[in-house]
Design an enzyme around this catalytic site. Sequence first.
Site, PDB file in Angstrom:
ATOM      1  CG  ASP A 129      35.175 -58.787 -36.088  1.00 43.77           C
ATOM      2  OD1 ASP A 129      35.827 -57.818 -35.645  1.00 43.77           O
ATOM      3  OD2 ASP A 129      33.949 -58.731 -36.343  1.00 43.77           O
ATOM      4  CD  GLU A 224      33.841 -52.483 -35.916  1.00 43.60           C
ATOM      5  OE1 GLU A 224      33.471 -51.309 -36.076  1.00 43.60           O
ATOM      6  OE2 GLU A 224      33.891 -53.313 -36.862  1.00 43.60           O
TER       7      GLU A 224
END
Length: 455
Positions: A129, A224
């Site tokens: 991400d 994350e």
Amino acid sequence: MYNKALEEGCQRSFSSVARPEEIRYDRRMEIFENYLSSDIFNTEYAPGLLERFLRYVKTYSESNSQKADEGTMPSTEQEWNMANLLNGELKELGLEDVTTDENCYTYGRLPATKGFEQVSPICLMAHIDTVDEVTGKDVKPIVHKDYTGGKLELPSGIVLDPEKDKHLALAGEMHDTIISSDGSTLLGADDKAGVAEIMTTVAFLIKHPEIQHGTIEVMFSPDEETGHGMDKVPLHLLKSKQCYTVDGGHVGELETECFNAFKSDVTFYGKSKHTGDARPDMVNAVNMAAAFVAGLPRHEMPETTDGHQGFYAPMNISGTIEKSAVSLILRDFTMDGMEHRKLVVNTIAQTVALTFGGKAEVIHTQQYLNMKDGLAKSPKVVENLVSAYKAANITPVFPPIRGGTDGSRLTEMGIPTPNIFTGGHSYHSRYEWASYTQMIQATEVLIQLAKVWAA
């Protein structure tokens, strides 16, 4: 402070490693000049590395902090774009047990070379991400070949200025090739540089079966950037007792300590009344929230601290006269320091509530802990990584992570996980860029790491 426990556990390998006391943190880039050369672009895996990186940064995978905090995993549908892409590429490469689970974690396993099945397996990790603070949609990467310094004016009007970025200045001195976005978005090197380096490493090892290595697992995680990357990590898939995240920055950084991190939610309760007839009964919760933020130590904010200094960081403020809320994050490298910060927040909040005649409620939530002590218990994990850096002709330095990684959470779970540089810079901004040379060097470290564990 240099990690003495880690030094004692890794004494032989650390004997020739530069220490932070010997190399000033803000000038450490100078020790890498001997390693930067145009010859590095002729490395066999270099073209494939760049191709992968450009493909990945164009793939939209921005996460959403609010949805992640609410328990959604993955927090956005677009994170599946990267997960599915990597799943297909891992299968095409021939890795075994490739899977993407219901929470968007992608896993694959590269079997050990014949005769090395008993070597302790390792796992290489990166996150898919990108942060939601700056848009990561429709990224248009630009490759600046043979960069010789000077300002880079991007199409959107953003200017990358080496006078304000010493790492960029060094890249210009070395005639590096750098990659940026067009300035309208972030680039996504955090952490798609790490993803590309891991994928390039396993592709190289498959192409070269003569290189001896144990089992290598790879895992790519969602969310994350929201702080929830390890919330639902499928540990049942992992055979490895040690992992390595590839999520750092400048070449040579080897990160073995990070912040302790807590989130603090402060809610103020007031009393509403018509503003024309407010005196003396109104208690304005908006004013309480504003006074609380103003009361936080100004010299202990992210913008006023660095190195091993902790901070208070207000992230969101909202509300009405009856109820307002402040969300802030607390960071400190020691737990004693963190307990002090929580006490400060409590004290300011209750003092403000008492002063205004309202009420305050404070909730502290642990996010992650410093991985320093956990890594000191497993010195071989860092010792072997130091050896890999040296085999790649890179001198490691040990800056503290002013943040956290999936590795800090894994270390807390009992799986020691230090962090490796990627070559990315100026993360979480439209000024983000990546050094092609340093990405190649990071890949070389990973290849050498596989060899070291099999030695």
